[in-house]
Design a protein around this motif. Structure first.
Motif, short mmCIF file in Angstrom:
data_model
loop_
_atom_site.label_atom_id
_atom_site.label_comp_id
_atom_site.label_asym_id
_atom_site.label_seq_id
_atom_site.Cartn_x
_atom_site.Cartn_y
_atom_site.Cartn_z
N SER A 11 0.84 -1.20 0.00
CA SER A 11 0.00 0.00 0.00
C SER A 11 0.87 1.25 0.00
O SER A 11 1.78 1.41 0.81
CB SER A 11 -0.93 -0.03 1.23
OG SER A 11 -0.87 1.17 1.96
N SER A 12 0.56 2.14 -0.93
CA SER A 12 1.37 3.35 -1.10
C SER A 12 1.37 4.20 0.17
O SER A 12 2.42 4.71 0.58
CB SER A 12 0.83 4.17 -2.26
OG SER A 12 -0.53 4.45 -2.05
N TYR A 13 0.22 4.33 0.78
CA TYR A 13 0.17 5.19 1.98
C TYR A 13 0.87 4.52 3.16
O TYR A 13 1.48 5.19 3.99
CB TYR A 13 -1.27 5.58 2.31
CG TYR A 13 -1.80 6.67 1.40
CD1 TYR A 13 -1.30 7.97 1.48
CD2 TYR A 13 -2.77 6.41 0.44
CE1 TYR A 13 -1.76 8.97 0.64
CE2 TYR A 13 -3.24 7.41 -0.41
CZ TYR A 13 -2.73 8.70 -0.30
OH TYR A 13 -3.19 9.69 -1.14
N LYS A 52 -9.22 2.97 6.85
CA LYS A 52 -8.14 3.30 5.92
C LYS A 52 -6.83 3.00 6.63
O LYS A 52 -6.71 3.23 7.84
CB LYS A 52 -8.18 4.79 5.55
CG LYS A 52 -9.37 5.19 4.72
CD LYS A 52 -9.18 4.83 3.27
CE LYS A 52 -10.38 5.23 2.44
NZ LYS A 52 -10.29 4.71 1.07
N PHE A 53 -5.86 2.48 5.89
CA PHE A 53 -4.56 2.30 6.51
C PHE A 53 -3.52 3.08 5.74
O PHE A 53 -3.75 3.45 4.60
CB PHE A 53 -4.18 0.81 6.64
CG PHE A 53 -4.36 -0.05 5.43
CD1 PHE A 53 -3.45 -0.01 4.37
CD2 PHE A 53 -5.43 -0.93 5.33
CE1 PHE A 53 -3.58 -0.83 3.27
CE2 PHE A 53 -5.58 -1.75 4.23
CZ PHE A 53 -4.66 -1.69 3.20
N GLU A 65 -4.21 9.04 9.27
CA GLU A 65 -3.82 9.98 8.22
C GLU A 65 -2.29 10.12 8.18
O GLU A 65 -1.67 10.61 9.14
CB GLU A 65 -4.48 11.36 8.38
CG GLU A 65 -5.96 11.36 8.01
CD GLU A 65 -6.20 11.08 6.51
OE1 GLU A 65 -5.41 11.56 5.70
OE2 GLU A 65 -7.16 10.38 6.19
N THR A 66 -1.73 9.73 7.06
CA THR A 66 -0.27 9.63 6.96
C THR A 66 0.47 10.93 7.28
O THR A 66 1.50 10.90 7.95
CB THR A 66 0.13 9.15 5.54
OG1 THR A 66 -0.52 9.98 4.57
CG2 THR A 66 -0.26 7.72 5.32
N ASP A 102 0.01 13.67 -2.38
CA ASP A 102 -1.11 12.80 -2.01
C ASP A 102 -2.31 13.02 -2.94
O ASP A 102 -2.89 12.06 -3.46
CB ASP A 102 -1.57 13.09 -0.57
CG ASP A 102 -0.75 12.34 0.47
OD1 ASP A 102 0.33 11.83 0.13
OD2 ASP A 102 -1.18 12.31 1.64
N1 LIG Z 1 -5.61 10.10 3.28
C1 LIG Z 1 -5.29 8.78 3.80
C2 LIG Z 1 -5.36 7.78 2.65
C3 LIG Z 1 -5.17 6.35 3.15
C4 LIG Z 1 -5.60 5.32 2.11
O1 LIG Z 1 -6.35 5.64 1.15
N2 LIG Z 1 -5.16 4.08 2.29
C5 LIG Z 1 -5.55 3.01 1.40
C6 LIG Z 1 -4.38 2.04 1.23
S1 LIG Z 1 -3.06 2.75 0.30
C7 LIG Z 1 -6.66 2.21 2.03
O2 LIG Z 1 -6.84 2.21 3.21
N3 LIG Z 1 -7.41 1.50 1.20
C8 LIG Z 1 -8.42 0.61 1.69
C9 LIG Z 1 -9.79 1.07 1.33
O3 LIG Z 1 -9.94 2.20 0.84
O4 LIG Z 1 -10.70 0.30 1.56
C10 LIG Z 1 -3.92 8.83 4.45
O5 LIG Z 1 -3.08 9.67 4.09
O6 LIG Z 1 -3.70 8.03 5.39
#
Ligand SMILES: N[C@@H](CCC(=O)N[C@@H](CS)C(=O)NCC(=O)O)C(=O)O
Length: 219
Positions: A11-13, A52-53, A65-66, A102
């Motif tokens: 996962s990029s974040y 979200k991770f 939030e990263t 982002d």
């Molecule tokens: N704005 C959030 C974005 C986090 C995000 O979108 N993470 C993705 C993984 S890269 C996620 O949780 N995806 C799972 C989903 O959306 O169900 C941050 O900076 O933490």
């Protein structure tokens, strides 16, 4: 108290936060959110119902939030690599660039990935077209912005570079950065030589076959 990170290596974040932790050799426990560890998924969703991770856990505190996670590490677990400058004006520029990577690179690339994940050819084509349009605009802006810079905000490696690393890594897979943008291509290559990001890329290599658009044979 050991820090814990819920996330996934591909996962990029998640990688954005791993880079910050690796930069300062900050000890932490990685809790993979995946099918083999359902207990981690359940715990992560209970701690952060937005689901979200990554999610950072410090004792009884959950930090989501990263950008906030990296600022939290900067404040509470500082190390030799200062990811935010002390000068407020310089820090504002770093925060802006972090937002840019982002919102206008990573999230722009996500349209193509999400479209492909639906399995519907029309949605896949629409997602790719939208990502290409947005990424082309972002690449052109970055080409001018990064001129004369080693790192995103100048000579020092910062939060903005943590965000740029995996954002440009995956964006290039979705819509290759063309030779019209030599400065941006060189910056992406430089990010890949940084040991913190190189480590995150290696740790995720196993998962490349899961990239829904097909991972290109580079990097
Ligand atoms: N704005 C959030 C974005 C986090 C995000 O979108 N993470 C993705 C993984 S890269 C996620 O949780 N995806 C799972 C989903 O959306 O169900 C941050 O900076 O933490």
């Amino acid at each position: 108290m050991t820090l814990a990170v819920y996330g996934h290596p591909f996962s990029s974040y998640t990688q954005k936060v791993l880079i910050a932790l690796y930069e300062n050799a900050t000890p932490f426990e990685f809790r993979n959110v995946g099918p083999d560890t359902p207990e981690h998924s359940a715990d992560w969703r209970a701690r952060w119902p937005i689901a979200k991770f990554p999610l950072l856990v410090d004792g009884d505190r959950n930090v989501a939030e990263t950008s906030i996670i990296i600022e939290y590490l900067h404040l509470n677990y500082p190390g030799p690599v200062r990811l935010l400058p002390d000068d407020p004006g310089a820090a504002l520029e770093v925060r802006f660039l972090d937002r840019f990577f982002d919102l206008h690179v990573m999230d722009a690339a996500q349209h193509a990935v999400n479209g492909a994940l639906t399995g519907a050819p029309v949605k896949r084509a629409e997602g790719i077209a939208l990502s290409q349009k947005k990424l082309e605009r972002a690449y052109a802006w970055l080409e001018g912005e990064l001129a004369g810079h080693i790192w995103a905000a100048g000579d020092s490696y910062t939060l903005a570079d943590c965000a740029a690393s995996s954002a440009l890594f995956y964006a290039d897979w979705v819509h290759e950065i063309s030779s019209d943008y030599p400065t941006l291509r060189a910056y992406r290559s430089r990010l890949l030589t940084r040991p913190s990001f190189a480590r995150a890329v290696e740790e995720a290599r196993y998962f490349r076959p899961y990239f829904p658009l097909g991972a290109p044979d580079r990097d």
